[in-house]
Design an enzyme around this catalytic site. Structure first.
Site, PDB file in Angstrom:
ATOM      1  N   HIS A 208       4.721   5.793   2.539  1.00  0.00           N
ATOM      2  CA  HIS A 208       4.635   7.114   3.112  1.00  0.00           C
ATOM      3  C   HIS A 208       5.586   6.964   4.344  1.00  0.00           C
ATOM      4  CE1 HIS A 208       1.798   9.193   0.913  1.00  0.00           C
ATOM      5  NE2 HIS A 208       0.879   8.778   1.477  1.00  0.00           N
TER       6      HIS A 208
ATOM      7  N   CYS B 255      -6.621  -3.648   3.302  1.00  0.00           N
ATOM      8  CA  CYS B 255      -6.527  -2.109   3.394  1.00  0.00           C
ATOM      9  C   CYS B 255      -7.280  -1.556   2.101  1.00  0.00           C
ATOM     10  CB  CYS B 255      -5.030  -1.741   3.580  1.00  0.00           C
ATOM     11  SG  CYS B 255      -5.052  -0.112   3.693  1.00  0.00           S
TER      12      CYS B 255
ATOM     13  N   SER C  32       0.562   3.558   1.915  1.00  0.00           N
ATOM     14  CA  SER C  32       0.784   4.026   3.189  1.00  0.00           C
ATOM     15  C   SER C  32       1.988   3.588   3.752  1.00  0.00           C
ATOM     16  CB  SER C  32      -0.163   3.704   4.080  1.00  0.00           C
ATOM     17  OG  SER C  32      -1.338   4.263   3.739  1.00  0.00           O
TER      18      SER C  32
ATOM     19  N   HIS D  28       0.662  -3.955   5.895  1.00  0.00           N
ATOM     20  CA  HIS D  28      -0.659  -3.895   6.729  1.00  0.00           C
ATOM     21  C   HIS D  28      -1.970  -4.388   5.883  1.00  0.00           C
ATOM     22  CE1 HIS D  28      -0.111  -0.001   4.830  1.00  0.00           C
ATOM     23  NE2 HIS D  28      -1.658  -0.071   4.564  1.00  0.00           N
TER      24      HIS D  28
ATOM     25  N   CYS E  84       0.747  -1.239  -0.118  1.00  0.00           N
ATOM     26  CA  CYS E  84       0.084  -0.036  -0.017  1.00  0.00           C
ATOM     27  C   CYS E  84       0.876   1.217  -0.073  1.00  0.00           C
ATOM     28  CB  CYS E  84      -0.899  -0.024   1.290  1.00  0.00           C
ATOM     29  SG  CYS E  84      -1.957   1.424   1.469  1.00  0.00           S
TER      30      CYS E  84
END
Ligand SMILES: NC(=O)c1ccc[n+]([C@@H]2O[C@H](COP(=O)([O-])OP(=O)(O)OC[C@H]3O[C@@H](n4cnc5c(N)ncnc54)[C@H](O)[C@@H]3O)[C@@H](O)[C@H]2O)c1
Ligand SMILES: [Zn+2]
Ligand SMILES: [Zn+2]
Length: 362
Positions: free
Chosen positions: A43, A163, A40, A59, A38
């Protein structure tokens, strides 16, 4: 077990031998079957979301239960499960008020002072990301981070529900109510945006406009339900959406996380419409917006966190959607990779070359 460890920000992840503890009270040990990658996670690597190294990211997992700790009621060895980063305490005002994804107790992990769930070859603790850390062959999670799923659901596709799908579908099905026939814009056709796009299709939106800077994604977006596509690199995407919708859309979902695209999302929202912020703008950045535009046109600006999920209720339903043919996941997987190819996968994500990539474990 092998895991991809973030030893520093803005550096390649290191594939290392990591020790994982035995399940303690309320914990479940999983063999990771698959983990989606993902933005994220990227990030965190880039420091846009703070998380101190060393840490194992990941995740968006599906796996198979290997062992359970004392007091675990809901899982047994052999169960197929999905993990979700929003675990819940069950007693705070958000849990009891029906919004467990906002739980005040989540991310607690083990009580302070206990042994770390993960540790490196040097014996030093390694942080677990969101009680999951799925860029690893095994995972040790609180049972309230997991949901049991049907055995006939393929686990590589199930992982996406951890997710991307929960975030995107949930933004359209849970965070806001989209009346059938509404005009909807999706900005960003990654895993999250393509899931929001499918949510818009499932709730019966009329016009569904996909916006991206990578025009190769538009065939895929159309296959998944887009009625129109706007190339963000070809002229002004706001003007293009206003033209297509006759003045702005009823709902706009920002699924990237850039200052410029958040501003575009609000500008693309029509009178009385709703802009939903799903993408995560780096934590240190702020977004200048015209408050007068929001007030005088009565626009609503809404954040959506993890699809406003109640994941033990939502995720099995999304699996039924997939197995009934209403949710398309096969098309969203651009590639299946091995754990040691993870740094190349992040490079492809940075370049916008993929929809969703999934790490598959043997
Ligand atoms: N709200 C939540 O709970 C939640 C949950 C998961 C992910 N996220 C966030 O959602 C965002 C999207 O995640 P993802 O994994 O789908 O990312 P992704 O990198 O797979 O997709 C981003 C898409 O945006 C496109 N894009 C990039 N710059 C653009 C621009 N200027 N104009 C138009 N299109 C552009 C890319 O081509 C790509 O298709 C990230 O910020 C992620 O952190 C939020
Ligand atoms: Zn995510
Ligand atoms: Zn709670």
């Amino acid at each position: 077990m092998k895991a991809a460890v973030m030893r520093a920000n803005n550096a390649p992840l290191e594939i290392e031998d990591v020790s994982i503890d035995d399940p303690g009270p309320g914990e479940v040990l999983l063999a990771t079957a698959a983990s989606g990658i993902c933005h994220s996670d990227l990030h965190v690597i880039e420091g846009a979301l703070p998380m101190p190294p060393p840490c194992v990211l990941g995740h968006e997992p599906a796996g198979i239960v290997e062992a359970v700790g004392e007091g675990v009621r809901d899982f047994k060895a052999g169960d197929h499960v999905i993990g979700c980063m929003t675990n819940w305490c069950g007693v705070c005002k958000f849990c009891t008020g029906g919004r467990p994804y906002l739980c005040l107790g989540q991310f607690d992990g083990r009580p302070q002072g206990s042994k770390s769930r993960l540790s490196g070859a040097d014996g030093k603790p390694i942080l677990q990301f969101a009680n999951l850390s799925s860029f690893a062959e095994k995972m040790l999670c609180p049972e309230r981070s997991l949901v049991k799923i049907r055995d006939d659901m393929p686990l590589d596709r199930a992982s996406l529900i951890g997710c991307a799908v929960t975030t995107g579908l949930g933004a359209t099905l849970n965070t806001v109510h989209i009346p059938a026939g509404s005009s909807v814009v999706i900005i960003g056709c990654g895993g999250v945006g393509l899931s929001a796009l499918q949510g818009a299709r499932i709730v019966g939106a009329g016009q569904i406009i996909a916006v991206d800077s990578q025009p190769w994604k538009f065939d895929l977006a159309r296959d998944l339900g887009a009625t129109d596509c706007v190339d963000a690199t070809d002229g002004d995407p706001v003007a293009a959406v206003q033209e297509l919708t006759g003045g702005g859309a009823d709902f706009v979902f920002e699924c990237i996380g850039l200052v410029s695209t958040v501003q575009q999302a609000v500008a693309m929202t029509g009178r009385g419409g709703t802009a939903v912020l799903v993408g995560i703008v780096p934590i240190k950045e702020t977004v200048p917006l015209s408050a007068a535009d929001i007030v005088l046109q009565e626009k609503k600006l809404v954040g959506s966190y993890m699809g406003s999920n109640r994941f033990r209720f939502d995720m099995p339903k999304y699996i039924d959607f997939y197995l009934d043919g209403r949710l398309h996941l096969d098309e969203m997987i651009s590639s299946r990779i091995k754990l040691d190819e993870i740094n190349d996968a992040f490079d492809r994500m940075r370049k916008g070359e993929v929809a969703r990539q999934v790490i598959v474990f043997d």
